[in-house]
Design a protein around this motif. Sequence first.
Motif: not given
Length: 412
Positions: A251-269
């Motif tokens: 269901a994700s439109t940005a899978p790796l961004a969502d992965l980063a958000g679930a693990s380390a939100p600071a990594l999303k940008p």
Amino acid sequence: MPTPAPQGPPLQRRLGLHSAITIGLASMLGAGVFAVWAPAAEAAGSAPGLLAALAIAGLIAYCNARSTARLAALHPQAGGAYIYGTIRLNPAAGFTAGWAFLVGKTASAAAMALTLGAYLLPDHPRALAAATVVAFCAINLLGVKRTALASAVFAAITLAVLAAVIIAGAAGPVAAQPLDGTRPWGVLTAAGFLFFAFAGYARIATLGEEVTNPERTIPRAVPIALGITFTVYLLVALTALSVLGTGTLAASTAPLADLAGASAPALKPVVAIGAGVAVAGVLLSLLAGIGRTALAMARDRRLPGALAAVSERFGVPWAAELAASGLVLILVSTLDLSGAIGFSSFCVLVYYGVANASAVTLDRRAPLPWLGLAGCMLVAASLPLSAVLGGLAVFAVGAGWFALTERRTRTP
């Protein structure tokens, strides 16, 4: 069978083993790894199904890589499977490969440019996409060594971002959401989507006329680049499945961004920037590959002869580069991204089908070319119906153009 000497000024051999590997890595570690997981997970239906699809895509890519590397060592000339099919099979097969590459990769380049715009300038994605195409066309016109240097920078940044995502995911919480179960035919469809993420290693062969000592360099560079890429993709898949699961992933439109958000939100940008850089690396080398294939076809009068012009100063096919970039700019302004990955994968699988069929002529008892040929055709047929029908329509147009050029090439 000897390779005929190219008509017109030859390209300059400036790419060594390291440069060839980095171009291959930058070609594969791009848009695919940031975009294909969602449709692939939805098609596969489960974590085992997705991993099986990745294995199938990797196996087909390996067969294709071996076939391509052997052929490129024997025929180190710009054009890739267009040259191999023409020499080892017949002109129709070669034209089919060249047409598939030009159409599929031009659409892919436009999609990648739009993806870059969506990540880095979501309010005006088409404007950034167009500006990027113009800038990269200028880089390619300055010579292939500039392309290799830029590709090395993009590949290094992409690997660093992916490593950060994998490490953060491994240390983060597990909240995996499964889907309803593996779908056998869907596993093949997922393999077709995932193949889009691998379809870049042949860029080394496409630039074969500019590789130093191609008989030794190309067979070494292609499997090395592919092996590194497969390892990275496998680690990304295992991390994403353990943290997000196939349900969230699909269901994700940005899978790796969502992965980063679930693990380390600071990594999303950071992931967003990394995605833009990765897509930039693929787009840069892709524009170069399209230009070289157009050059080879123009030399054979399969495309307008003006596209065979090569810059004496920089040793690049400047007319073909400009034409390819202009067409990508048109598509950037008009392209609907829906189904772009499937359509591009269908065309590229046909391209590699011709490459494998050409490799069969080297040794009919060798199993890998036969396996690669069968895998390409089966996975291509499993793609969404819209992609298959669209691809067949494009090849029908190509058949008409081939008939016209065939009469022209036989006219004194």
